[in-house]
Motif scaffolding. Structure first.
Motif, PDB file in Angstrom:
ATOM      1  N   ASP A  98      23.006  -0.364  84.045  1.00 63.07           N
ATOM      2  CA  ASP A  98      23.910  -0.444  85.185  1.00 63.07           C
ATOM      3  C   ASP A  98      23.122  -0.106  86.437  1.00 63.07           C
ATOM      4  N   PHE A  99      23.610  -0.589  87.572  1.00 68.38           N
ATOM      5  CA  PHE A  99      22.962  -0.275  88.848  1.00 68.38           C
ATOM      6  C   PHE A  99      23.403   1.080  89.395  1.00 68.38           C
ATOM      7  N   ASP A 100      24.498   1.605  88.876  1.00 67.41           N
ATOM      8  CA  ASP A 100      25.019   2.906  89.290  1.00 67.41           C
ATOM      9  C   ASP A 100      24.428   3.975  88.374  1.00 67.41           C
ATOM     10  N   ARG A 101      23.469   4.733  88.869  1.00 65.98           N
ATOM     11  CA  ARG A 101      22.752   5.707  88.046  1.00 65.98           C
ATOM     12  C   ARG A 101      23.651   6.843  87.567  1.00 65.98           C
ATOM     13  N   SER A 102      24.769   7.060  88.222  1.00 67.52           N
ATOM     14  CA  SER A 102      25.665   8.138  87.794  1.00 67.52           C
ATOM     15  C   SER A 102      26.326   7.825  86.451  1.00 67.52           C
ATOM     16  N   ARG A 103      26.246   6.575  86.007  1.00 63.59           N
ATOM     17  CA  ARG A 103      26.883   6.182  84.745  1.00 63.59           C
ATOM     18  C   ARG A 103      26.016   6.492  83.528  1.00 63.59           C
ATOM     19  N   PHE A 104      24.773   6.912  83.751  1.00 65.60           N
ATOM     20  CA  PHE A 104      23.876   7.205  82.642  1.00 65.60           C
ATOM     21  C   PHE A 104      24.041   8.654  82.205  1.00 65.60           C
ATOM     22  N   ASN A 105      24.366   8.823  80.930  1.00 62.05           N
ATOM     23  CA  ASN A 105      24.537  10.163  80.380  1.00 62.05           C
ATOM     24  C   ASN A 105      24.261  10.088  78.880  1.00 62.05           C
ATOM     25  N   ALA A 106      23.281  10.876  78.431  1.00 59.19           N
ATOM     26  CA  ALA A 106      22.904  10.813  77.020  1.00 59.19           C
ATOM     27  C   ALA A 106      24.049  11.219  76.104  1.00 59.19           C
ATOM     28  N   SER A 107      24.921  12.107  76.582  1.00 60.57           N
ATOM     29  CA  SER A 107      25.989  12.608  75.711  1.00 60.57           C
ATOM     30  C   SER A 107      27.031  11.539  75.397  1.00 60.57           C
ATOM     31  N   ASN A 108      27.325  10.656  76.361  1.00 61.95           N
ATOM     32  CA  ASN A 108      28.305   9.599  76.081  1.00 61.95           C
ATOM     33  C   ASN A 108      27.654   8.226  75.961  1.00 61.95           C
ATOM     34  N   TRP A 109      26.338   8.210  75.795  1.00 62.28           N
ATOM     35  CA  TRP A 109      25.605   6.953  75.677  1.00 62.28           C
ATOM     36  C   TRP A 109      26.104   6.068  74.534  1.00 62.28           C
ATOM     37  N   PRO A 110      26.303   6.603  73.318  1.00 61.96           N
ATOM     38  CA  PRO A 110      26.786   5.727  72.233  1.00 61.96           C
ATOM     39  C   PRO A 110      28.108   5.044  72.569  1.00 61.96           C
ATOM     40  N   SER A 111      28.999   5.757  73.238  1.00 57.54           N
ATOM     41  CA  SER A 111      30.277   5.163  73.616  1.00 57.54           C
ATOM     42  C   SER A 111      30.080   4.038  74.625  1.00 57.54           C
ATOM     43  N   LEU A 112      29.192   4.239  75.593  1.00 61.07           N
ATOM     44  CA  LEU A 112      28.926   3.206  76.592  1.00 61.07           C
ATOM     45  C   LEU A 112      28.305   1.970  75.953  1.00 61.07           C
ATOM     46  N   VAL A 113      27.386   2.190  75.009  1.00 68.68           N
ATOM     47  CA  VAL A 113      26.762   1.066  74.318  1.00 68.68           C
ATOM     48  C   VAL A 113      27.797   0.304  73.499  1.00 68.68           C
ATOM     49  N   ARG A 114      28.642   1.035  72.784  1.00 68.46           N
ATOM     50  CA  ARG A 114      29.658   0.383  71.956  1.00 68.46           C
ATOM     51  C   ARG A 114      30.575  -0.491  72.817  1.00 68.46           C
ATOM     52  N   TYR A 143      13.528   8.573  76.145  1.00 69.97           N
ATOM     53  CA  TYR A 143      14.026   7.200  76.074  1.00 69.97           C
ATOM     54  C   TYR A 143      14.212   6.757  74.631  1.00 69.97           C
ATOM     55  N   VAL A 144      13.186   6.930  73.810  1.00 72.23           N
ATOM     56  CA  VAL A 144      13.239   6.444  72.430  1.00 72.23           C
ATOM     57  C   VAL A 144      14.305   7.172  71.624  1.00 72.23           C
ATOM     58  N   ASN A 145      14.342   8.494  71.705  1.00 75.43           N
ATOM     59  CA  ASN A 145      15.212   9.280  70.826  1.00 75.43           C
ATOM     60  C   ASN A 145      16.655   9.386  71.318  1.00 75.43           C
ATOM     61  N   SER A 146      16.851   9.408  72.636  1.00 74.58           N
ATOM     62  CA  SER A 146      18.199   9.620  73.170  1.00 74.58           C
ATOM     63  C   SER A 146      18.892   8.337  73.602  1.00 74.58           C
ATOM     64  N   PHE A 147      18.122   7.266  73.814  1.00 73.62           N
ATOM     65  CA  PHE A 147      18.723   6.021  74.297  1.00 73.62           C
ATOM     66  C   PHE A 147      18.438   4.837  73.358  1.00 73.62           C
ATOM     67  N   LEU A 148      17.179   4.554  73.074  1.00 73.43           N
ATOM     68  CA  LEU A 148      16.853   3.381  72.262  1.00 73.43           C
ATOM     69  C   LEU A 148      17.366   3.521  70.828  1.00 73.43           C
ATOM     70  N   ARG A 149      17.040   4.619  70.169  1.00 72.57           N
ATOM     71  CA  ARG A 149      17.424   4.763  68.760  1.00 72.57           C
ATOM     72  C   ARG A 149      18.937   4.741  68.555  1.00 72.57           C
ATOM     73  N   PRO A 150      19.731   5.498  69.327  1.00 77.76           N
ATOM     74  CA  PRO A 150      21.193   5.415  69.135  1.00 77.76           C
ATOM     75  C   PRO A 150      21.730   4.010  69.390  1.00 77.76           C
ATOM     76  N   ALA A 151      21.199   3.331  70.417  1.00 75.54           N
ATOM     77  CA  ALA A 151      21.673   1.974  70.708  1.00 75.54           C
ATOM     78  C   ALA A 151      21.308   1.020  69.578  1.00 75.54           C
ATOM     79  N   TYR A 152      20.096   1.123  69.071  1.00 76.85           N
ATOM     80  CA  TYR A 152      19.654   0.268  67.972  1.00 76.85           C
ATOM     81  C   TYR A 152      20.538   0.457  66.744  1.00 76.85           C
ATOM     82  N   ASP A 153      20.791   1.710  66.381  1.00 75.22           N
ATOM     83  CA  ASP A 153      21.614   1.982  65.195  1.00 75.22           C
ATOM     84  C   ASP A 153      23.023   1.422  65.373  1.00 75.22           C
ATOM     85  N   LEU A 154      23.583   1.584  66.558  1.00 78.85           N
ATOM     86  CA  LEU A 154      24.945   1.117  66.799  1.00 78.85           C
ATOM     87  C   LEU A 154      25.013  -0.412  66.776  1.00 78.85           C
ATOM     88  N   ILE A 155      24.059  -1.066  67.423  1.00 78.78           N
ATOM     89  CA  ILE A 155      24.069  -2.526  67.479  1.00 78.78           C
ATOM     90  C   ILE A 155      23.862  -3.125  66.093  1.00 78.78           C
TER      91      ILE A 155
END
Length: 288
Positions: A98-114, A143-155
């Motif tokens: 997203d272009f809005d950086r305030s939307r990035f949060n590792a805690s709710n990242w899986p929900s945003l990806v879903r 990046y890898v552990n908090s963003f890439l890996r959860p997104a990969y597993d969910l997708i």
């Protein structure tokens, strides 16, 4: 996912690229033959959604150019790309960002990806964030552990047929270091492709950085006088060295104008597209 190459392919690639060439993904004889040439293709295009304000103009430009591969930001907690994907048939890389950086949060990242995955039924590839070193200022490990890996597993649980592309760092010397550090942090285990951004014609610097196949999700020049030569000379060279046909020019339209875009945000009479780069007519001529 492409696996390790055969012994014969390794020999060929060592001859073509040196020792580092053996690290290229496997490929068919037909593709190996292609590596001997540097041919212009109808490359993909980066398109910014701009919250829908320039949608009709950009859709008209895409149609006039005949572009059939598009990279676009999906949005987090909002649908930025849906109006394009619903209107223009193409193969889309959906950038989970997203272009809005305030939307990035590792805690709710899986929900945003879903949410993004459920909205984006027309996406052919999911790319996980954009230049996280530059825009989020996070380490490769985070990046890898908090963003890439959860997104990969969910997708893979919900859309197992859709490949996942790891983020490209910034197209700078620091970004190249970050790319290798992503690999050390385990990025290759949680993606099907590795993305790079190339604004210099030096793709060989990435060859030993991953065992995954490459995508070049941004490539271009801020000098509009150089756009045509970049498209027809530099991009084929990059394609050859990185063994990929998936390159995406940056960008269709930039606002504010920075020299990278090829059309103006101000349309002409009757909504006509107003090119600001000679590349626009070059592509139209190329696609006939």
């Amino acid at each position: 996912t492409l696996g390790r190459s055969s012994a014969a392919s390794d020999v060929y690639k060592r001859q073509a690229f040196g020792t580092a060439g053996a690290l290229l993904p496997s490929c068919s004889d037909k593709l190996l033959n292609f590596l001997g040439d540097e041919k212009e293709q109808l490359w993909g295009m980066n398109v910014h959604p701009y919250s829908g304000s320039l949608r009709e103009l950009q859709l008209r430009a895409l149609d006039e150019l005949g572009i059939r591969r598009v990279r676009m930001t999906l949005g987090l907690g909002r649908d930025l790309a849906g109006p394009y994907m619903g209107s223009y048939p193409a193969e889309y890389i959906g950038l989970v960002s997203d272009f809005d950086r305030s939307r990035f949060n590792a805690s709710n990242w899986p929900s945003l990806v879903r949410q993004a995955v459920e909205r984006a039924g027309g996406v052919s590839y999911f790319e996980i964030l954009n230049e996280p070193d530059l825009f989020l200022k996070i380490s490769p490990e985070v990046y890898v552990n908090s963003f890439l890996r959860p997104a990969y597993d969910l997708i893979k649980a919900r859309r197992p047929d859709v490949p996942v592309v790891a983020a490209a760092p910034a197209g700078t010397s620091g970004g190249r270091i970050y790319f290798f550090q992503m690999t050390e942090a385990g990025a290759d285990r949680y993606c099907d492709y590795r993305a790079v951004h190339l604004y210099n014609d030096n793709p060989e610097v990435y060859l030993t950085g991953t065992d995954r196949p490459f995508m070049v999700t941004e490539s271009g020049s801020s000098n509009r006088a150089a756009h045509v030569s970049w498209w027809k000379d530099s991009m084929p060279h990059i394609s050859k060295i990185l063994d990929t046909g998936r390159l995406y020019f940056y960008v269709l339209l930039d606002r504010p104008e920075t020299g990278f875009g090829i059309i103006s945000e101000r349309s002409g009479s009757g909504g006509a597209v107003r090119p600001v780069s000679p590349l626009y007519e070059h592509i139209r001529t190329f696609t006939g």
